[in-house]
Design a protein around this motif. Sequence first.
Motif, PDB file in Angstrom:
ATOM      1  N   LYS A   1       0.942  -1.232  -0.134  1.00  0.00           N
ATOM      2  CA  LYS A   1       0.134  -0.054  -0.087  1.00  0.00           C
ATOM      3  C   LYS A   1       0.672   1.247   0.020  1.00  0.00           C
ATOM      4  CE  LYS A   1      -0.380  -0.126   5.075  1.00  0.00           C
ATOM      5  NZ  LYS A   1      -1.319  -0.507   6.172  1.00  0.00           N
ATOM      6  N   ASP A   2       2.048   1.055   0.381  1.00  0.00           N
ATOM      7  CA  ASP A   2       3.139   2.483   0.202  1.00  0.00           C
ATOM      8  C   ASP A   2       3.719   2.848  -1.017  1.00  0.00           C
ATOM      9  OD1 ASP A   2       2.809   2.401   3.319  1.00  0.00           O
ATOM     10  OD2 ASP A   2       4.092   0.711   3.490  1.00  0.00           O
ATOM     11  N   LEU A   3       3.401   1.674  -1.957  1.00  0.00           N
ATOM     12  CA  LEU A   3       4.103   2.167  -3.412  1.00  0.00           C
ATOM     13  C   LEU A   3       3.174   3.133  -4.338  1.00  0.00           C
ATOM     14  CD1 LEU A   3       5.182  -1.617  -3.937  1.00  0.00           C
ATOM     15  CD2 LEU A   3       6.669   0.386  -3.022  1.00  0.00           C
ATOM     16  N   PRO A   4       3.692   3.917  -4.937  1.00  0.00           N
ATOM     17  CA  PRO A   4       2.936   4.685  -5.933  1.00  0.00           C
ATOM     18  C   PRO A   4       2.065   3.870  -6.711  1.00  0.00           C
ATOM     19  CG  PRO A   4       5.346   5.337  -6.002  1.00  0.00           C
ATOM     20  CD  PRO A   4       5.238   3.980  -5.203  1.00  0.00           C
ATOM     21  N   LEU A   5       2.575   2.673  -7.071  1.00  0.00           N
ATOM     22  CA  LEU A   5       1.560   1.858  -8.128  1.00  0.00           C
ATOM     23  C   LEU A   5       0.185   1.601  -7.647  1.00  0.00           C
ATOM     24  CD1 LEU A   5       2.436  -0.299 -10.367  1.00  0.00           C
ATOM     25  CD2 LEU A   5       2.413  -2.091  -8.573  1.00  0.00           C
ATOM     26  N   VAL A   6       0.051   1.544  -6.350  1.00  0.00           N
ATOM     27  CA  VAL A   6      -1.203   1.469  -5.642  1.00  0.00           C
ATOM     28  C   VAL A   6      -2.267   2.567  -6.002  1.00  0.00           C
ATOM     29  CG1 VAL A   6      -2.621   1.499  -3.567  1.00  0.00           C
ATOM     30  CG2 VAL A   6      -0.482   0.144  -3.813  1.00  0.00           C
ATOM     31  N   ALA A   7      -1.618   3.822  -6.362  1.00  0.00           N
ATOM     32  CA  ALA A   7      -2.300   4.902  -6.836  1.00  0.00           C
ATOM     33  C   ALA A   7      -2.920   4.994  -8.409  1.00  0.00           C
ATOM     34  CB  ALA A   7      -1.671   6.243  -6.442  1.00  0.00           C
ATOM     35  N   ASN A   8      -2.158   4.202  -8.930  1.00  0.00           N
ATOM     36  CA  ASN A   8      -2.389   4.148 -10.513  1.00  0.00           C
ATOM     37  C   ASN A   8      -3.581   3.548 -10.711  1.00  0.00           C
ATOM     38  OD1 ASN A   8      -2.432   3.607 -13.161  1.00  0.00           O
ATOM     39  ND2 ASN A   8      -0.284   3.177 -13.384  1.00  0.00           N
ATOM     40  N   SER A   9      -4.794   4.301 -11.222  1.00  0.00           N
ATOM     41  CA  SER A   9      -6.079   3.749 -11.458  1.00  0.00           C
ATOM     42  C   SER A   9      -6.140   2.783 -12.519  1.00  0.00           C
ATOM     43  CB  SER A   9      -7.224   4.814 -11.694  1.00  0.00           C
ATOM     44  OG  SER A   9      -6.906   5.504 -12.789  1.00  0.00           O
ATOM     45  N   LYS A  10      -5.181   2.466 -13.332  1.00  0.00           N
ATOM     46  CA  LYS A  10      -5.064   1.792 -14.589  1.00  0.00           C
ATOM     47  C   LYS A  10      -4.826   0.239 -14.130  1.00  0.00           C
ATOM     48  CE  LYS A  10      -4.585   5.296 -17.885  1.00  0.00           C
ATOM     49  NZ  LYS A  10      -3.895   6.040 -18.825  1.00  0.00           N
ATOM     50  N   ILE A  11      -4.214   0.188 -12.857  1.00  0.00           N
ATOM     51  CA  ILE A  11      -3.814  -1.192 -12.419  1.00  0.00           C
ATOM     52  C   ILE A  11      -4.596  -1.875 -11.442  1.00  0.00           C
ATOM     53  CG2 ILE A  11      -1.868  -2.189 -11.166  1.00  0.00           C
ATOM     54  CD1 ILE A  11       0.375  -0.358 -12.711  1.00  0.00           C
ATOM     55  N   SER A  12      -4.972  -2.979 -11.468  1.00  0.00           N
ATOM     56  CA  SER A  12      -5.696  -3.729 -10.213  1.00  0.00           C
ATOM     57  C   SER A  12      -4.635  -4.550  -9.572  1.00  0.00           C
ATOM     58  CB  SER A  12      -6.877  -4.300 -10.750  1.00  0.00           C
ATOM     59  OG  SER A  12      -7.636  -3.797 -11.729  1.00  0.00           O
ATOM     60  N   LEU A  13      -4.606  -4.304  -8.361  1.00  0.00           N
ATOM     61  CA  LEU A  13      -3.653  -5.206  -7.586  1.00  0.00           C
ATOM     62  C   LEU A  13      -4.263  -6.517  -7.189  1.00  0.00           C
ATOM     63  CD1 LEU A  13      -2.083  -2.896  -4.978  1.00  0.00           C
ATOM     64  CD2 LEU A  13      -0.914  -3.841  -7.096  1.00  0.00           C
ATOM     65  N   VAL A  14      -3.550  -7.490  -7.509  1.00  0.00           N
ATOM     66  CA  VAL A  14      -3.808  -9.020  -6.885  1.00  0.00           C
ATOM     67  C   VAL A  14      -3.176  -9.082  -5.568  1.00  0.00           C
ATOM     68  CG1 VAL A  14      -3.862 -11.291  -7.386  1.00  0.00           C
ATOM     69  CG2 VAL A  14      -4.148  -9.641  -9.373  1.00  0.00           C
ATOM     70  N   THR A  15      -1.804  -8.739  -5.432  1.00  0.00           N
ATOM     71  CA  THR A  15      -1.219  -8.850  -4.336  1.00  0.00           C
ATOM     72  C   THR A  15      -1.905  -8.070  -3.101  1.00  0.00           C
ATOM     73  OG1 THR A  15       0.802  -9.258  -5.340  1.00  0.00           O
ATOM     74  CG2 THR A  15       0.883  -8.596  -3.123  1.00  0.00           C
ATOM     75  N   PRO A  16      -2.292  -8.614  -2.186  1.00  0.00           N
ATOM     76  CA  PRO A  16      -3.056  -7.563  -1.021  1.00  0.00           C
ATOM     77  C   PRO A  16      -2.118  -6.611  -0.470  1.00  0.00           C
ATOM     78  CG  PRO A  16      -3.260 -10.111  -0.210  1.00  0.00           C
ATOM     79  CD  PRO A  16      -2.248  -9.778  -1.833  1.00  0.00           C
ATOM     80  N   GLU A  17      -2.886  -5.111  -0.603  1.00  0.00           N
ATOM     81  CA  GLU A  17      -2.029  -4.015  -0.167  1.00  0.00           C
ATOM     82  C   GLU A  17      -1.570  -4.059   1.290  1.00  0.00           C
ATOM     83  OE1 GLU A  17      -4.264  -0.279  -0.673  1.00  0.00           O
ATOM     84  OE2 GLU A  17      -5.405  -1.093  -2.444  1.00  0.00           O
ATOM     85  N   ASP A  18      -1.927  -4.804   2.161  1.00  0.00           N
ATOM     86  CA  ASP A  18      -1.200  -5.006   3.456  1.00  0.00           C
ATOM     87  C   ASP A  18       0.046  -6.073   3.473  1.00  0.00           C
ATOM     88  OD1 ASP A  18      -2.826  -7.226   3.204  1.00  0.00           O
ATOM     89  OD2 ASP A  18      -3.555  -6.767   5.314  1.00  0.00           O
ATOM     90  N   THR A  19       0.219  -6.584   2.359  1.00  0.00           N
ATOM     91  CA  THR A  19       1.449  -7.444   2.308  1.00  0.00           C
ATOM     92  C   THR A  19       2.819  -6.825   2.550  1.00  0.00           C
ATOM     93  OG1 THR A  19       0.106  -8.651   0.554  1.00  0.00           O
ATOM     94  CG2 THR A  19       2.622  -9.190   1.052  1.00  0.00           C
ATOM     95  N   LEU A  20       3.536  -7.321   3.383  1.00  0.00           N
ATOM     96  CA  LEU A  20       4.843  -6.698   3.777  1.00  0.00           C
ATOM     97  C   LEU A  20       5.719  -6.951   2.671  1.00  0.00           C
ATOM     98  CD1 LEU A  20       6.571  -5.121   6.037  1.00  0.00           C
ATOM     99  CD2 LEU A  20       7.387  -7.727   6.798  1.00  0.00           C
ATOM    100  N   ILE A  21       6.505  -5.852   2.467  1.00  0.00           N
ATOM    101  CA  ILE A  21       7.656  -6.150   1.102  1.00  0.00           C
ATOM    102  C   ILE A  21       8.898  -6.120   1.957  1.00  0.00           C
ATOM    103  CG2 ILE A  21       8.628  -4.890  -0.733  1.00  0.00           C
ATOM    104  CD1 ILE A  21       5.932  -3.629  -1.186  1.00  0.00           C
ATOM    105  N   VAL A  22       9.136  -4.921   2.659  1.00  0.00           N
ATOM    106  CA  VAL A  22      10.436  -4.735   3.261  1.00  0.00           C
ATOM    107  C   VAL A  22      10.242  -4.565   4.882  1.00  0.00           C
ATOM    108  CG1 VAL A  22      12.863  -3.534   3.367  1.00  0.00           C
ATOM    109  CG2 VAL A  22      11.434  -3.997   1.376  1.00  0.00           C
TER     110      VAL A  22
END
Length: 193
Positions: free
Chosen positions: A153-174
């Motif tokens: 959820k912290d990535l700019p990718l989430v704000a892109n309305s043209k992209i639908s995330l499959v990976t849950p937004e609360d998934t830890l990356i780092v």
Amino acid sequence: MNTLTAEKRDLKTKAKKLRKEGYVIGNLFGRDIENSIPLKVDSREAAKFLKDNKKGAHITLLVDGENVDAIVKEIDYNAMKNETMFINFQALVADEKIHTTAAIELLNEDAVQNGIVEQSLSEIEYKAFPADIVEKVEIDLTQYNVGDMIHVKDLPLVANSKISLVTPEDTLIVNIAEPEAVPEDEDEEAAEE
């Protein structure tokens, strides 16, 4: 965009024989392709190509003189034999959303002072039209400190309305963890040995 040359292969020839002859096998599939098209790629060309392209890469696939807009859908690598076993490609159609991945690349890990960078996610799954494909997501660690955590959820990718995330937004990356302190009595024991 990178180009990879492939040839249609005859299914009568066994994969094992083609690998001995210096080929990586694969398939091309897509909405407008009735049956998948079996392919073979020169293994030296495939090795060079895979240095710069990973799963999810948007490429031009040249099949018997015809350019195909595609993504690398799947790569099977045999670490024991140090060889790529097969590469599958999906032909892209402008008005069709595809399910693909973007690799996560960490930048400036050495800038994290007194912390240990623990990466728990290496790619993000999403759906998008071909024009909106993202091959990699870069995370610059210069602004992070010990105790910080980065989620999808912290990535700019989430704000892109043209992209639908499959990976849950609360998934830890780092997670930037504090180095474990060695108890003093263990230090003394190590010094005595």
